[in-house]
Design a protein around this motif. Structure first.
Motif: not given
Length: 63
Positions: A4-15, A41-45, A56-62
């Motif tokens: 779901i592309e509308e529900d995405s967030v980038q943190i550092g180099n990870t989307i 999680a997709v590495d943007a590089e 992990e999702a809870a720690k990042l509040n995704l």
């Protein structure tokens, strides 16, 4: 499964993308929901993909 592309967030180099079953996205019927699926999680590089666990999702509040 579909990202779901509308529900995405980038943190550092990870989307991070939320994902859900295609059947649910078409019907919006809760019976069609994919239960227990985390996000992707997709590495943007380099484009590497991995599943994100609930801790992990809870720690990042995704999402």
């Amino acid at each position: 499964m579909a990202l779901i592309e509308e529900d995405s967030v980038q943190i550092g180099n990870t989307i991070y993308f939320d994902c859900q079953s295609v059947a649910y996205l078409r019907s919006l019927n809760p019976a069609d929901m994919a239960i227990g699926i985390g996000c992707i999680a997709v590495d943007a590089e380099n484009g590497e993909c991995r599943l994100v666990g609930a801790v992990e999702a809870a720690k990042l509040n995704l999402f």
